[in-house]
Design an enzyme around this catalytic site. Sequence first.
Site, mmCIF file in Angstrom:
data_model
loop_
_atom_site.group_PDB
_atom_site.id
_atom_site.type_symbol
_atom_site.label_atom_id
_atom_site.label_comp_id
_atom_site.label_asym_id
_atom_site.label_seq_id
_atom_site.Cartn_x
_atom_site.Cartn_y
_atom_site.Cartn_z
ATOM 1 N N GLU A 1 26.953 21.568 -2.236
ATOM 2 C CA GLU A 1 26.115 20.436 -2.655
ATOM 3 C C GLU A 1 26.493 19.182 -1.867
ATOM 4 O OE1 GLU A 1 26.902 19.933 -6.816
ATOM 5 O OE2 GLU A 1 26.244 21.982 -7.295
ATOM 6 N N ASP B 1 45.285 26.927 -5.461
ATOM 7 C CA ASP B 1 46.542 27.565 -5.844
ATOM 8 C C ASP B 1 46.286 28.944 -6.461
ATOM 9 O OD1 ASP B 1 49.459 27.079 -6.292
ATOM 10 O OD2 ASP B 1 48.897 27.362 -8.397
HETATM 11 C C1 GLC Z 1 51.768 28.476 -5.841
HETATM 12 C C2 GLC Z 1 52.460 27.188 -5.440
HETATM 13 C C3 GLC Z 1 53.815 27.164 -6.048
HETATM 14 C C4 GLC Z 1 53.668 27.213 -7.552
HETATM 15 C C5 GLC Z 1 52.839 28.408 -8.005
HETATM 16 C C6 GLC Z 1 52.385 28.274 -9.424
HETATM 17 O O1 GLC Z 1 52.375 29.596 -5.321
HETATM 18 O O2 GLC Z 1 52.468 27.073 -4.043
HETATM 19 O O3 GLC Z 1 54.547 26.033 -5.668
HETATM 20 O O4 GLC Z 1 54.925 27.297 -8.156
HETATM 21 O O5 GLC Z 1 51.665 28.536 -7.230
HETATM 22 O O6 GLC Z 1 51.404 27.293 -9.546
#
Ligand code: GLC
Length: 532
Positions: free
Chosen positions: A249, A199
């Site tokens: 790993e 993310d």
């Molecule tokens: C990314 C995710 C989204 C989330 C954001 C903060 O863009 O896809 O859903 O709100 O990150 O974590």
Amino acid sequence: MTSLDWWRTSAVYQVYIRSFADGNGDGTGDVEGLRSKLPYLADLGVDAIWINPWYPSPLLDGGYDVADYRDINPAFGTLVQAEHMITEAHELGIRILVDLVPNHCSWDHAWFTAALDAGPGSPERARFHFRDSLDGPPNNWQSVFGGPAWTQVDDGQWYLHLFDPSQPDLDWTHSEVREEFASILRFWLDRGADGFRVDVAHGMAKDPSYPDLADHVQILSSAKMPNHPHWDRDEVHDINRQWRAVLNEYDDRMMVAEAWVSEESLPKYLRSDEYHQSFSFDLLMAEWNAEAYRSTIAGVYDPANALGAASTWVLSNHDVMRHTTRFGLPADVSWRTWPVTGPVDALDSALGERRARAAALITLGLPGSSYIYQGEELGLPEVWELPWDVLDDPVARRSEGTQKGRDGCRVPIPWTSQGASYGFGDGDAWLPQPERFAAYAADQQIGVAGSFHSLYRDALRIRREHFTADAAMTWIDSDPGVLAYERGSGVRCVANMGSTPVPMPAGDVLLTSQPDLTDALPSDTAVWLWPT
Ligand code: GLC
């Protein structure tokens, strides 16, 4: 191709677990629900599943506010259930990608509550970005969800959150933060996870002088500004390399970046000691015409191919309007604001569905990985009409009535045309499903010739047979409204994105996006064929 390369050609199905299938009837999707649908996914023909965050969380941003990275949210099940689910998926030949959320945690995470208790100047606060500032926030940075990116705590200090206030950003210059995440990666890899979707992979590094931003730009464009103080900074690549070393790993594992960065910057994330893949969101933004698609696809494929990395293709995910609806809106209407501003009659749902079917063949025929968002294989539309009082997304909460946010694509899946919550669970679902979902239910589509589900199932089978042997593709010269390419095997995809029919190309047809196409390829249709 060695088994190490499975991710180069995989069709990855995205499970937004809260809305996929409810195994215990409490209205919320869960691990047992997902486990019960593994045979459905195996039959559909996907190679892997990416599961959106399933960790303990107050769910103030749908689980992207993680309170404990080493457990499962009790609302979704238990760690033991997750381990069983991973084993069963593997038995069915399906790999599992876990969502890693490293930029921020939840304000309920033990580190953050300890930081609040410990006070200014403490080692506990050093894992976050706490700053003193007498008149208002320490700088003018904005949260992606709207409003200042800083929140003040009782003792007067401010902490940084590029997203919701419930998501404090971690300080990645701190060695404990780095060590902790290496350990979290191993935790899931040891439990059989085949990799990670990472993310906000372009966000972890911040300019230590926290300079003001020249102007307030939105997330997408701001990521493309050179030397941005918090997006796409060089220091991020050290972190990538550290994680790649951990993955190396283990056998056969991969990581894919959610990095909203410029075309020039993206290749850096794909260097051989960094990510295996990065999402490309450019097709999400591309206008529906052959020229835009061709240049967008080339812009993704060419640099990835030059680096020996795999391209990725995404039409929908949990953050954007479902593409059957997006494709039904005129090009000059913003899909982000249309659910609020209308006009309602701007939407042509039938057109959107035709285009979505053609887009499936365009993208599933391309070299690289395709990501399929749950319900996409059913042609599910956006539930843009959700009333304000049921909306849960912080985007809606913080938009002051200008945007309804992302709940419309997160409405629970209809599995049956009858019954409570259309077979999602035994009772009402956590977000209301519209009556029109009955017609899209999986039980109305499975085994039905011409259904969306049959199109996806056939396409995934043919893709495995004819489209995954190598990453070669060449463009075929064609009419201006037509997009046509040939893959290494000689198989072709031809899509008519123009407004008038064109003759059906000569060849042995493998699959068409609409039933009964013979002499002509009408507007908004596509075909896969062996040319003759
Ligand atoms: C990314 C995710 C989204 C989330 C954001 C903060 O863009 O896809 O859903 O709100 O990150 O974590």
